[in-house]
Design an enzyme around this catalytic site. Structure first.
Site, mmCIF file in Angstrom:
data_model
loop_
_atom_site.group_PDB
_atom_site.id
_atom_site.type_symbol
_atom_site.label_atom_id
_atom_site.label_comp_id
_atom_site.label_asym_id
_atom_site.label_seq_id
_atom_site.Cartn_x
_atom_site.Cartn_y
_atom_site.Cartn_z
ATOM 1 C CG HIS A 144 -29.714 -48.699 -8.582
ATOM 2 N ND1 HIS A 144 -29.028 -47.812 -7.795
ATOM 3 C CD2 HIS A 144 -30.643 -49.268 -7.750
ATOM 4 C CE1 HIS A 144 -29.503 -47.831 -6.561
ATOM 5 N NE2 HIS A 144 -30.500 -48.706 -6.511
ATOM 6 C CD GLU A 145 -33.851 -51.586 -9.297
ATOM 7 O OE1 GLU A 145 -33.893 -52.604 -8.571
ATOM 8 O OE2 GLU A 145 -34.100 -50.450 -8.874
#
Length: 653
Positions: A452-453
């Site tokens: 996600h990051e």
């Protein structure tokens, strides 16, 4: 002068009166009766009668008898009762006898007087005990004491002589006076940034010092200046600087100081404040958080606290520019909520100047850093311009807190000075929250967070107008499970392409989850909230939607629409569709970008899982140099080149 003359004299305290009254009561009870008394039986009493050792008898309140002995008989009882009285008090032993029936007692005495030919005087004595009287009045004394205590509390502790003196001072102003005896040490040199605001208030100070410079041209002194701006931007500090520079009496108080539970107190305090200021004219009055009393007056006739606040506001309006007010008094006020202030208060003639104190820009943040860094013990690697770049959107109060947090962090690590990394860690601590390294996260969740990051980082690196990346971490911090730090450019206006690129980079986290796991999670809640607000602002506020057109439904006056909408149901449906289309388009764009760079996305996520925290240098190794350099990145590159040149010159030397 001797030391004795320099010692401060004790101030009068109302409790001294209470102590004196108690001491008098105790002295009456301890020393008022210097005789000792002993209860005797009926047989002993008859024995004293027969032996003629009684000088006289006093019947006290028709309740009991006090028997006074002759001088010869007193010696018999003196030694026995000496311990019951104070050694320095004169003693006269007295015997007491509870006779029961007064008629029988009188008959007994008369009978013995005739029988033994006695000369005994019988007296009737009515006595009142002071202590018993006070006990009877005790409930009233307690009620009076409670009333005085409540009056002192409700009057806010205003100074006044004696107990309950504050009751009569409740309508007096609570303003703190700064004059030649108590000067303010803050000057304009201590106020970093705020160039425009300082020029405005400097003119007011100059007018008070040199009024002829303006009056010779027919100018009039401004009635007041209103400082407006977000919290922590230095409005109160600027007012303190005015007090330090003006050299005239300066009255400082808060808007809530006028508010009281009693009707008419607020208006009375306003009158008293302006009366004191007029007596020391020329002078300045500073009212902090004026929205406490200056809110717009309603049309309803409801009574109560709201009516009292309106009375206070009416009195303030009258004092500032009413009939016959021509005194040389300037009012400076500060508020964060200028939109809720009454229009009559904002008009020219009352507040002639409205000075907006905005959040500091890059140069102003550098100046503020220089002020707060002076008392700190700094390392050699600190660069103020770089710190100003890393803190967009910080107010002056935030920067002061950052400097203090960096000092605490360096002390916690046992360092002798504060270096650049301490400040960067403090920025992370303030913006993101405290790291929670002990938080239990499963391997599957950790992998999801990493991708996600990494999706955010990859998209922002590839998009021209997205904010450049500074740092990415999957260590839980605050309420977030992972975080990415960016350095947004400080723009005065934002174009459509810039907003779309930011939305795309924000949605890239969920897009990465979809590409890698073919599933999405709830971890994108804050991202969805952010892009939804951006899209709604683009369509309904800024008029950046072609279908909706050049329309805005934003009300700058701050008036709420309530339960009604300023557009029809058809337009509402169109707005919702446009918001959805904007968000979905950028989501598909993020999926396209990440799909094309899937190998780099995976490499970045693996490095993030390995190191937990990665920086811009890690992205350079994977993606290469970023094609689009922002102003902050150009400054950072220039600083690195300077450091490299210095190191090279040191090696050559």
């Amino acid at each position: 002068m001797s030391k004795e003359n320099n010692q401060p004299k004790p101030k009068f305290n109302s409790y001294w009166i209470y102590a004196a009254i108690i001491a008098v009561i105790l002295s009456f009870n301890l020393f008022g009766n210097t005789t000792t008394s002993t209860d005797i039986s009926k047989n002993k009493f008859e024995e004293l009668l027969r032996s003629n050792n009684i000088e006289n008898i006093s019947i006290v309140n028709k309740d009991y008898a006090e028997i006074h002995l002759t001088k010869e008989a007193q010696e018999t009882y003196k030694d026995k009762n000496q311990d019951n009285i104070l050694p320095w008090a004169p003693t006269k032993p007295v015997l007491t006898y509870n006779f029961g029936s007064l008629e029988n007692f009188e008959n007994l005495i008369n009978k013995n007087k005739e029988k033994y030919n006695l000369t005994i005087d019988l007296k009737f004595d009515n006595r009142t005990d002071l202590f018993d009287s006070l006990i009877g009045f005790l409930p009233f004394i307690v009620i009076l004491g409670i009333w005085i205590f409540m009056m002192r509390r409700m009057s806010g502790g205003a100074s006044g002589g004696g107990a309950g003196g504050q009751i009569f001072n409740i309508g007096k102003s609570k303003a703190k006076l700064f004059d030649e005896k108590q000067k303010v040490k803050v000057s304009f040199k201590d106020v970093a940034g705020l160039v425009g605001a300082k020029e405005e208030v400097q003119e007011i100070v100059d007018f008070l010092k040199n009024p002829e410079k303006y009056t010779n041209l027919g100018g009039k002194i401004p009635k007041g200046a209103l400082l407006v701006g977000p919290p922590g931007t230095g409005k109160t500090l600027l007012a303190k600087a005015v007090a330090g520079e003006a050299g005239v009496p300066f009255f400082s108080l808060s808007g809530s100081d006028f508010v009281e539970m009693f009707v008419g107190v607020g208006a009375s305090r306003v009158r008293d404040l302006f009366k004191q200021a007029a007596q020391k004219s020329p002078s300045i009055i500073f009212i902090d958080e004026i929205d406490a009393i200056g809110r717009a007056r309603g049309k309803s006739n409801m009574t109560g606290g709201n009516d009292e606040r309106e009375n206070t506001l009416n009195q303030l309006l009258t004092e500032m520019d009413g009939f016959g007010t021509d005194v040389n008094v300037i009012v400076i006020a500060a508020t964060n909520r200028a939109d809720v202030l009454d229009k009559a208060l904002m008009r020219a003639g009352r507040f002639d100047r409205q000075i907006y104190v905005d959040l500091p820009d890059l140069n102003e943040r550098s100046a503020i850093f220089n002020v707060h860094l002076k008392p700190l013990k700094l390392g050699t690697d600190l660069n103020v311009d770089f710190l100003a770049q890393q803190t967009p959107g910080f107010s002056g109060a935030d920067i002061a807190n950052l400097c203090n947090e960096a000092a605490l962090m360096a002390a916690r690590k046992g360092k002798e000075s504060i270096d650049n990394q301490d400040f960067l860690d403090s920025v992370d601590r303030i913006v993101g929250g405290l790291e929670k390294k002990n938080k239990i996260i499963s391997a599957k969740e950790k992998k999801t967070i990493a991708y996600h990051e990494a999706g955010h980082a990859t998209a922002s690196w590839m998009l021209e107008h997205a904010a450049p990346l500074v740092k990415v971490t999957i260590v839980p911090r605050g309420q977030s499970l992972g975080a990415a730090w960016y350095l947004p450019e400080e723009r005065m206006i934002v174009q459509t392409e810039q907003m779309l690129d930011e939305m795309c980079a924000t949605l890239a986290g969920r897009a990465a989850e979809k590409i890698i796991f073919n599933k999405i999670s709830t971890g994108a809640l804050s991202d969805l909230e952010k892009v939804t607000k951006q899209a709604r602002a683009m369509v309904s506020i800024y008029g950046l939607s072609e279908k909706v057109g050049n329309l805005t439904y934003y009300d700058s006056s701050g008036q709420e629409y309530g339960f009604t909408k300023p557009y029809s149901e058809t337009t509402a449906k169109l707005i919702d569709e446009e918001i959805s289309n904007l968000i979905e388009a950028q989501y598909q764009r993020a999926i396209t970008i990440l799909t094309e760079n899937k190998d780099k996305l995976t490499a970045l996520a693996d490095r993030l899982l390995e190191k937990e925290v990665i920086f811009k240098d890690d992205l350079v190794k994977i993606f290469g140099e970023r094609a689009f350099l922002s102003e902050s990145e150009k400054l950072e590159k220039k600083l690195k080149e300077q450091e490299t040149e210095e190191e090279t010159s040191e090696v050559k030397s």
